[in-house]
Design a protein around this motif. Structure first.
Motif, PDB file in Angstrom:
ATOM      1  N   ALA B  25      44.033  28.401  44.571  1.00  0.00           N
ATOM      2  CA  ALA B  25      44.396  28.435  43.153  1.00  0.00           C
ATOM      3  C   ALA B  25      43.122  28.447  42.290  1.00  0.00           C
ATOM      4  CB  ALA B  25      45.268  27.240  42.803  1.00  0.00           C
ATOM      5  N   ALA B  26      42.138  27.648  42.699  1.00  0.00           N
ATOM      6  CA  ALA B  26      40.873  27.624  41.954  1.00  0.00           C
ATOM      7  C   ALA B  26      40.182  28.984  42.024  1.00  0.00           C
ATOM      8  CB  ALA B  26      39.955  26.538  42.509  1.00  0.00           C
ATOM      9  N   ALA B  27      40.300  29.652  43.165  1.00  0.00           N
ATOM     10  CA  ALA B  27      39.651  30.958  43.337  1.00  0.00           C
ATOM     11  C   ALA B  27      40.189  31.975  42.330  1.00  0.00           C
ATOM     12  CB  ALA B  27      39.847  31.466  44.766  1.00  0.00           C
ATOM     13  N   ARG B  28      41.473  31.885  42.035  1.00  0.00           N
ATOM     14  CA  ARG B  28      42.064  32.786  41.035  1.00  0.00           C
ATOM     15  C   ARG B  28      41.414  32.579  39.667  1.00  0.00           C
ATOM     16  NH1 ARG B  28      44.869  37.098  41.188  1.00  0.00           N
ATOM     17  NH2 ARG B  28      46.208  36.500  39.466  1.00  0.00           N
ATOM     18  N   VAL B  29      41.162  31.309  39.341  1.00  0.00           N
ATOM     19  CA  VAL B  29      40.524  30.999  38.053  1.00  0.00           C
ATOM     20  C   VAL B  29      39.066  31.467  38.058  1.00  0.00           C
ATOM     21  CG1 VAL B  29      39.881  29.137  36.475  1.00  0.00           C
ATOM     22  CG2 VAL B  29      42.069  29.035  37.714  1.00  0.00           C
ATOM     23  N   LEU B  30      38.359  31.164  39.152  1.00  0.00           N
ATOM     24  CA  LEU B  30      36.939  31.517  39.243  1.00  0.00           C
ATOM     25  C   LEU B  30      36.719  33.019  39.173  1.00  0.00           C
ATOM     26  CD1 LEU B  30      35.400  29.301  42.046  1.00  0.00           C
ATOM     27  CD2 LEU B  30      35.193  29.065  39.578  1.00  0.00           C
ATOM     28  N   ALA B  31      37.646  33.770  39.769  1.00  0.00           N
ATOM     29  CA  ALA B  31      37.479  35.230  39.823  1.00  0.00           C
ATOM     30  C   ALA B  31      37.393  35.818  38.418  1.00  0.00           C
ATOM     31  CB  ALA B  31      38.631  35.864  40.594  1.00  0.00           C
ATOM     32  N   LEU B  32      38.003  35.128  37.471  1.00  0.00           N
ATOM     33  CA  LEU B  32      38.044  35.636  36.097  1.00  0.00           C
ATOM     34  C   LEU B  32      37.144  34.840  35.156  1.00  0.00           C
ATOM     35  CD1 LEU B  32      41.905  36.138  36.042  1.00  0.00           C
ATOM     36  CD2 LEU B  32      40.185  37.915  36.325  1.00  0.00           C
ATOM     37  N   ALA B  33      36.448  33.836  35.685  1.00  0.00           N
ATOM     38  CA  ALA B  33      35.604  33.002  34.822  1.00  0.00           C
ATOM     39  C   ALA B  33      34.390  33.797  34.345  1.00  0.00           C
ATOM     40  CB  ALA B  33      35.151  31.762  35.583  1.00  0.00           C
ATOM     41  N   PRO B  34      34.073  33.722  33.059  1.00  0.00           N
ATOM     42  CA  PRO B  34      32.895  34.435  32.555  1.00  0.00           C
ATOM     43  C   PRO B  34      31.606  33.856  33.137  1.00  0.00           C
ATOM     44  CG  PRO B  34      34.202  33.473  30.743  1.00  0.00           C
ATOM     45  CD  PRO B  34      34.778  32.962  32.024  1.00  0.00           C
ATOM     46  N   ALA B  35      30.588  34.695  33.223  1.00  0.00           N
ATOM     47  CA  ALA B  35      29.285  34.286  33.756  1.00  0.00           C
ATOM     48  C   ALA B  35      28.778  33.035  33.035  1.00  0.00           C
ATOM     49  CB  ALA B  35      28.280  35.425  33.609  1.00  0.00           C
ATOM     50  N   GLU B  36      28.971  33.010  31.723  1.00  0.00           N
ATOM     51  CA  GLU B  36      28.448  31.903  30.926  1.00  0.00           C
ATOM     52  C   GLU B  36      29.069  30.562  31.335  1.00  0.00           C
ATOM     53  OE1 GLU B  36      28.871  31.078  26.305  1.00  0.00           O
ATOM     54  OE2 GLU B  36      28.196  33.137  26.733  1.00  0.00           O
ATOM     55  N   GLN B  37      30.373  30.596  31.593  1.00  0.00           N
ATOM     56  CA  GLN B  37      31.041  29.349  31.983  1.00  0.00           C
ATOM     57  C   GLN B  37      30.533  28.852  33.345  1.00  0.00           C
ATOM     58  OE1 GLN B  37      35.303  29.654  32.551  1.00  0.00           O
ATOM     59  NE2 GLN B  37      35.636  27.479  32.113  1.00  0.00           N
ATOM     60  N   LYS B  38      30.357  29.798  34.263  1.00  0.00           N
ATOM     61  CA  LYS B  38      29.834  29.410  35.575  1.00  0.00           C
ATOM     62  C   LYS B  38      28.410  28.861  35.435  1.00  0.00           C
ATOM     63  CE  LYS B  38      30.955  33.520  37.322  1.00  0.00           C
ATOM     64  NZ  LYS B  38      31.172  34.633  38.279  1.00  0.00           N
ATOM     65  N   ASN B  39      27.620  29.471  34.544  1.00  0.00           N
ATOM     66  CA  ASN B  39      26.243  29.005  34.351  1.00  0.00           C
ATOM     67  C   ASN B  39      26.205  27.632  33.691  1.00  0.00           C
ATOM     68  OD1 ASN B  39      25.253  31.258  35.577  1.00  0.00           O
ATOM     69  ND2 ASN B  39      24.817  32.364  33.669  1.00  0.00           N
ATOM     70  N   THR B  40      27.140  27.389  32.777  1.00  0.00           N
ATOM     71  CA  THR B  40      27.242  26.050  32.176  1.00  0.00           C
ATOM     72  C   THR B  40      27.485  25.019  33.265  1.00  0.00           C
ATOM     73  OG1 THR B  40      28.120  26.998  30.149  1.00  0.00           O
ATOM     74  CG2 THR B  40      28.556  24.649  30.524  1.00  0.00           C
ATOM     75  N   GLY B  41      28.371  25.358  34.184  1.00  0.00           N
ATOM     76  CA  GLY B  41      28.652  24.455  35.303  1.00  0.00           C
ATOM     77  C   GLY B  41      27.417  24.212  36.163  1.00  0.00           C
ATOM     78  N   LEU B  42      26.676  25.275  36.464  1.00  0.00           N
ATOM     79  CA  LEU B  42      25.489  25.138  37.306  1.00  0.00           C
ATOM     80  C   LEU B  42      24.430  24.281  36.624  1.00  0.00           C
ATOM     81  CD1 LEU B  42      25.397  28.803  38.636  1.00  0.00           C
ATOM     82  CD2 LEU B  42      25.728  26.742  40.034  1.00  0.00           C
TER      83      LEU B  42
END
Lengths: 428, 428
Positions: B25-42
């Motif tokens: 279920a998380a993978a479905r969300v991640l697949a569409l997550a913008p680069a910026e959001q993933k970078n905020t997390g990192l």
């Protein structure tokens, strides 16, 4: 020929090991063979097929007679049977493959590191493929040609019912290889009807097989997926959807839905479920459903769809997950784009799904959010085909996400290597 | 906690199934997550790691004490131990991954068909990865970051000896996900030391895991390769060669051979066999061998090599096929380029091989004909590394030819889909 079972097994194992060893040696030669030499081979193969039509038909007639005598269905006999037109189609298929760009040696990326090293990523063949197919003997020529073009050796194993036809076709391919000065083991045919040969191929024959391609019905594919100890390009279900969005034009929706389902209802790209936006339903549901039923399609619908046409039968939960491979379609009215995407995620097989809409935003969301190998906007799902994609030919369609996805053409039959050009660089 | 074995197994199976369902279920969300959001997390993860150093060190101290008490070797304890510098290296690794281009959504090809349809090939995540690692807890942060950047959910399973350290690091990653509004199941850690969890991951958990990445010693990798029912990015042997061609300059040969073997003799890119062209041997063999022995390397040579230096010990047939992972090298005088290529084909592991030569023709032949993931001309084999290739970071090096080959960075953690843009096309 009543040798003890044990001895037979040993003989078969030795025969298959020998076949694989020779294929691997041939793969080394093929990996470095120039495009021109491979094309010479393909041209000679096509010529040999055309010149050998009488021999092919005679061999095929024996297979067909045996199949009929053992009670094969007419559909089975149709898949097995060759005629002049089918032989010409096979030969023409070799010509198409010959005309494709050679993928081997193509540099797909090149960059220079701060230390001055240049790195190139270049396509190389996978190595040795094993193609396991059922009754259609033409698969032999298609698969042999695609593997040769992509620099891979191939071991082919056809259904035992098509054994004589396969031997006759294989003789033509061998002749082509010989005329081009290529090793005959580049394309080999398992020379026995013993079904145990399949199990040996699936074992990978001690690392001598790099990829397995099953071409046939679901039971074959399922067995290969379950037993193979090497990577498989497998095609599982094609449970495809057409979603008619609220911003769809009725004309376009009718054209696409009819083609997606009824052009050839049995192919993997055929639509199996129609989803109609409830905002479009008042204007579009009745004409779409009526059109399908008038064209000879059984429509199994939810209660909304049943109200649109008295000829609609009730849909079951199982129908949503079924690849009918027949003129049958499941149909549902959905609340909108989100519900359509959720339905496809829940029941679909990640193969091919289409949206019909004039709304660019809805199209973009559908294409991004539906997790399928092929997603289409305003085009028929029946385009799910290597030829239609411009790949020239395909060895199959892959439903996995690994390495290849969708139509598997010559490019997907390659791997890559990194070539590094230095001037004495060492790592600090 | 002495529940019956059966009940435990059931509990573990339920726990793992639940983990995988949430990851999907998380993978479905991640697949569409913008680069910026993933970078905020990192960025938040790196900050959390830096801020939590005392907690990490305390948890790690417990693991280390337990390992010591159970008689772990000093090398094992060294792999397990954290300190401030190692925590900073982990955090800096997340910063590097954050700085990489987002591979998801990148259109790698676009073409238009004669019927007007435009087809795009676009990168999408693979889905859910399972990373199984051993005692080094930093693998958790690296793998978690690479999977997040590439839009994949990941289930991590560390060695049971590093359980507390992994939990502490994982808490920092979870905090980062939470701060970025990403699902916590995007990066999950198997919350039990029960070794049976590994077997369940290898089963693929009913299709909920898309790829398995083993990170550890050969016995782990071998087990994963043997048991996994889903694709594996596996690293087998790195039995690498340096071939000193007759047209090599002695200075460059010495520099590259020394670096390739002795910079870090234990890494997978280290050279394990030195091949010297017999035409170069009179001038180069003695200085090359002497240099290696003087640097502390044991040289095991054929009779020609033994004659060059009295300190050379005799080589065995097994040595040619061995990845020493130590300051030991096998050495042989070969008749020329062809014999060098044949030796590498016979004994090598298709990982990384280099030629030293000033002859461009010999270099081209070597780079084309040696069937290894990385082939180098006039550069050290120790460059076999994702960071050195400019990939920023790697989740491992793949020795197979499928999907990924060589260093596996964020790009290799993606698959692709075809987006088709039509204007009402149907298939004739």
């Amino acid at each position: 020929m009543n040798a003890p079972l044990k001895a037979d097994d040993t003989d078969l194992a030795a025969l298959m090991a020998d076949l694989a060893t020779k294929a691997r040696a041939a793969a080394r030669v093929l990996a470095l063979a120039p495009a021109e030499q491979k094309n010479t081979g393909l041209a000679a193969m096509a010529a040999a097929l055309r010149a050998s039509a009488p021999k092919l038909l005679a061999a095929n007639a024996e297979d067909v007679a045996e199949a009929r005598a053992s009670g094969a269905t007419p559909a089975f006999v149709d898949r097995l049977a060759l005629n002049d037109a089918r032989i010409e189609t096979m030969a023409a298929g070799l010509d198409v493959v010959r005309g494709l760009d050679d993928p081997v040696g193509k540099v797909t990326e090149r960059w220079t590191r701060p230390n001055g090293m240049t790195i190139e990523r270049v396509r190389v063949p996978l190595g040795v493929a094993a193609v396991i197919f059922e009754s259609r003997p033409n698969v032999l020529a298609d698969a042999g040609a695609l593997c040769l073009k992509s620099g891979n050796a191939v071991i082919l194993r056809g259904g035992s019912d098509s054994f004589r036809s396969c031997q006759a076709i294989h003789a033509c391919l061998t002749q082509g290889l010989r005329e081009a000065g290529l090793p005959e083991a580049a394309i080999s045919l398992v020379p026995t009807r013993d079904r145990a040969a399949v199990g040996l191929l699936l074992s990978g024959l001690d690392g001598r097989i790099d990829v397995i391609v099953p071409r046939g019905g679901k039971s074959l594919v399922a067995r290969v997926e379950a037993e193979a100890r090497v990577p498989v390009f497998a095609h599982l279900d094609g449970n495809n959807h057409v979603f008619v969005d609220k911003a769809a034009s009725l004309d376009m929706a009718k054209t696409i839905v009819l083609n997606a389902k009824m052009r050839r209802p049995g192919i993997c790209g055929a639509a199996e479920t129609l989803l109609v936006d409830k905002a479009a339903a008042p204007a579009q549901l009745k004409p779409l459903v009526g059109m399908l039923i008038d064209a000879g399609c059984e429509v199994r619908g939810d209660t909304d769809v049943q109200k649109a046409d008295a000829r609609v039968t009730p849909v079951t939960e199982d129908d949503w997950a079924t690849e009918f491979e027949a003129p049958i379609i499941a149909a549902k009215v959905v609340g909108g784009l989100d519900e359509a995407i959720a339905h496809i995620e829940r029941y679909g097989s990640h193969h091919t799904d289409a949206i019909v809409t004039d709304d660019a935003t809805a199209a973009t969301r559908f294409l991004n959010e539906v997790d399928s190998a092929i997603v289409l906007h305003n085009a028929s799902t029946q385009f799910a085909d290597g030829g239609e994609f411009g790949f020239g030919a395909e060895i199959g369609i892959a439903t996995g996400k690994f390495h290849a996805r969708g139509p598997v053409g010559v490019e997907q039959l390659t791997s890559f290597k990194y070539r590094v050009h230095g001037t004495g660089q060492t790592r600090p």
